[in-house]
Design a protein around this motif. Structure first.
Motif, mmCIF file in Angstrom:
data_model
loop_
_atom_site.group_PDB
_atom_site.id
_atom_site.type_symbol
_atom_site.label_atom_id
_atom_site.label_comp_id
_atom_site.label_asym_id
_atom_site.label_seq_id
_atom_site.Cartn_x
_atom_site.Cartn_y
_atom_site.Cartn_z
ATOM 1 N N PRO A 149 -9.548 14.330 -28.113
ATOM 2 C CA PRO A 149 -10.906 14.428 -27.549
ATOM 3 C C PRO A 149 -11.868 13.410 -28.152
ATOM 4 C CG PRO A 149 -10.170 16.537 -28.450
ATOM 5 C CD PRO A 149 -9.059 15.572 -28.672
ATOM 6 N N LYS A 150 -11.631 13.071 -29.396
ATOM 7 C CA LYS A 150 -12.532 12.127 -30.041
ATOM 8 C C LYS A 150 -12.519 10.773 -29.361
ATOM 9 C CE LYS A 150 -13.137 14.063 -34.558
ATOM 10 N NZ LYS A 150 -12.967 13.906 -35.992
ATOM 11 N N ILE B 147 -11.818 10.184 -26.204
ATOM 12 C CA ILE B 147 -12.538 10.313 -24.925
ATOM 13 C C ILE B 147 -14.043 10.334 -25.167
ATOM 14 C CG2 ILE B 147 -12.986 11.879 -23.009
ATOM 15 C CD1 ILE B 147 -9.929 12.614 -23.334
ATOM 16 N N LEU B 148 -14.437 11.121 -26.156
ATOM 17 C CA LEU B 148 -15.873 11.175 -26.486
ATOM 18 C C LEU B 148 -16.387 9.787 -26.840
ATOM 19 C CD1 LEU B 148 -16.228 14.429 -28.607
ATOM 20 C CD2 LEU B 148 -17.280 13.918 -26.408
ATOM 21 N N ILE C 225 -18.279 9.777 -34.115
ATOM 22 C CA ILE C 225 -17.580 8.970 -33.107
ATOM 23 C C ILE C 225 -18.520 8.661 -31.944
ATOM 24 C CG2 ILE C 225 -16.569 10.877 -31.794
ATOM 25 C CD1 ILE C 225 -14.458 7.960 -32.751
ATOM 26 N N ALA C 226 -19.375 9.668 -31.605
ATOM 27 C CA ALA C 226 -20.314 9.462 -30.508
ATOM 28 C C ALA C 226 -21.358 8.435 -30.887
ATOM 29 C CB ALA C 226 -20.981 10.787 -30.141
ATOM 30 N N VAL D 61 -22.216 14.251 -23.399
ATOM 31 C CA VAL D 61 -21.544 13.823 -24.626
ATOM 32 C C VAL D 61 -21.794 14.833 -25.746
ATOM 33 C CG1 VAL D 61 -21.518 12.060 -26.427
ATOM 34 C CG2 VAL D 61 -21.532 11.386 -24.036
ATOM 35 N N ILE E 102 -19.025 17.026 -27.775
ATOM 36 C CA ILE E 102 -18.879 17.103 -29.235
ATOM 37 C C ILE E 102 -18.863 18.560 -29.680
ATOM 38 C CG2 ILE E 102 -20.003 16.576 -31.416
ATOM 39 C CD1 ILE E 102 -21.242 14.129 -29.957
ATOM 40 N N ASN F 97 -15.733 20.267 -28.745
ATOM 41 C CA ASN F 97 -14.677 19.758 -29.619
ATOM 42 C C ASN F 97 -14.723 20.480 -30.958
ATOM 43 O OD1 ASN F 97 -12.605 18.145 -30.512
ATOM 44 N ND2 ASN F 97 -14.003 16.559 -31.263
ATOM 45 N N PHE G 189 -12.393 22.064 -26.184
ATOM 46 C CA PHE G 189 -12.685 20.858 -25.428
ATOM 47 C C PHE G 189 -11.700 20.713 -24.279
ATOM 48 C CE2 PHE G 189 -12.278 16.326 -24.575
ATOM 49 C CZ PHE G 189 -13.598 15.955 -24.438
ATOM 50 N N VAL H 219 -10.798 18.022 -21.175
ATOM 51 C CA VAL H 219 -11.085 16.675 -20.647
ATOM 52 C C VAL H 219 -11.651 16.765 -19.250
ATOM 53 C CG1 VAL H 219 -10.085 14.457 -20.074
ATOM 54 C CG2 VAL H 219 -9.264 15.697 -22.067
ATOM 55 N N PHE I 50 -15.187 17.923 -19.234
ATOM 56 C CA PHE I 50 -16.061 16.907 -19.810
ATOM 57 C C PHE I 50 -16.305 15.764 -18.830
ATOM 58 C CE2 PHE I 50 -16.436 12.907 -22.228
ATOM 59 C CZ PHE I 50 -17.688 13.138 -22.752
#
Lengths: 241, 127
Positions: free
Chosen positions: A6-7, A9-10, B3-4, B41, B45, B48, B53, B55, B58
């Motif tokens: 998921p990271k 994709i994020l 990461i975001a 987003v 997070i 997650n 989470f 996909v 999202f």
């Protein structure tokens, strides 16, 4: 898809957001306030106003160019300066009210309420006041009157119209009823400005029963202003606005 | 979370470097869409961190919300009613909700047991 971290994709989608944000910033949008009908109207008015100003300025430029041309002509000796000054003097005398004028227009006869009955609560409602005259004058001026006189007293820039009891005073002279207001201009327009329903003149006549008789005239003669213009305090500051 | 942030920074750099721009007339729609994307987003997070989470949810939320927000802004413009306020309030509010949840999860994860933290969150009724 489901096995993906998921990271990642994020992170990918964050990059998309970042691209969008930076693209938006590159545009340098000052404000994204929505355009309301009101702001639209205001802007429209502003544009019209500015356009009018531009138009007037263009006219002034034209006028100044003509003046310049005249001066050049004088310089070349094609025109006599005395003639030009004479013309100038005439124009100035006309605009300051120093010359008698003639032309089509209207003549208004005004007199107090002749009826023995009292209209309304107050005897004051039956007589003509300085304010009534002033309002009529204003209406005439709005309708494009070029020259106005009251009982053969020319109305000029310094003319006062004040209450003097049963009489009114204009240009330092006392005049009593009946009042004859003469105005030169487009006769139909002048007539409409004082005679149409809802105008001040119409209200005077129909509500207060005051004598108010406008009439169209082919040719009206308006006398010149006979007083003096004395400037003690004001000093001219050259030409221009 | 990081990461975001890193992603947004990288994206910003890419965006500045790319020569492509769009018409200024669309800036309102895009800005509302950006808000919706940001919300998605943050939601991603959070989910997650909460270990649920998905996909599909999202991605569909990311594009769906953005399109809907832009569409609302567009329709509002046509109708003369600022409908994009609906998007701003909804996504703006959710953005802070999501951020609050992320903060709590993250801070609690440091000090205490994660299970305990989640339990406490549920007790409080906050996310």
């Amino acid at each position: 898809m489901k096995n993906q971290n998921p990271k990642i994709i994020l992170g990918l989608f964050s990059i998309i957001v970042g691209i969008l944000i930076s693209t938006q910033m590159k545009l340098k949008v000052e404000s994204i306030a929505p355009i309301t009908l009101k702001s639209l109207q205001t802007t429209k008015d502003e544009i019209t106003f500015l356009n009018n100003e531009i138009y007037e300025m263009e006219k002034i430029i034209e006028q100044k160019e003509e003046e310049l041309q005249t001066i050049m002509d004088i310089h070349k000796g094609e025109e006599n300066i005395v003639d030009i000054l004479q013309d100038d003097l005439e124009v100035n005398m006309t605009s300051s009210g120093r010359t008698a004028l003639e032309g089509p227009g209207i003549k208004i006869t005004m007199y107090d309420n002749m009826s023995s009955e009292i209209i309304g609560l107050d005897i004051n409602d039956d007589v003509i006041h300085d304010v009534d005259i002033l309002n009529i004058l204003n209406d005439l001026k709005i309708a494009g009157a070029e020259a106005i006189s009251i009982n053969d007293q020319r109305v000029v820039a310094t003319s006062e119209i004040i209450c003097g009891g049963p009489i009114i005073r204009i240009n330092g002279k006392s005049i009593g009823t009946p009042f004859f207001i003469k105005a030169i201009g487009d006769p139909k327009l002048l007539m409409a400005s004082v005679n149409a329903p809802g105008t001040y003149g119409d209200i005077l006549r129909s509500v207060y029963q005051i004598g108010f008789e406008p009439e169209l005239q082919e040719s009206i003669r308006i006398p010149a202003y006979k007083g003096n213009f004395n400037y003690t305090y004001a000093k001219p500051v050259g030409e221009g606005e | 979370m990081f990461i975001a942030l890193i992603g947004i920074l990288v994206g910003a750099v890419i965006g500045f470097l790319l020569p492509y721009t769009y018409n200024t007339a669309y800036s309102l729609y895009i800005s509302v869409a950006i808000l919706a994307c940001l919300d998605s987003v943050f939601g991603g997070i959070r989910s997650n961190l909460e270990n649920n989470f998905s996909v599909k949810i999202f991605v569909s939320g990311f594009f769906g919300n953005a399109l809907l927000a832009a569409f609302l802004a567009y329709i509002g413009d046509r109708l003369g009613v600022p409908l994009y306020y609906a998007a701003i309030f909804t996504f703006g509010g959710r953005l802070f909700d999501n951020f609050a949840a992320i903060r709590r999860i993250w801070l609690n994860k440091r000090g205490r047991d994660k299970v305990r933290a989640n339990k406490e969150l549920k007790d409080k009724g906050e996310f």
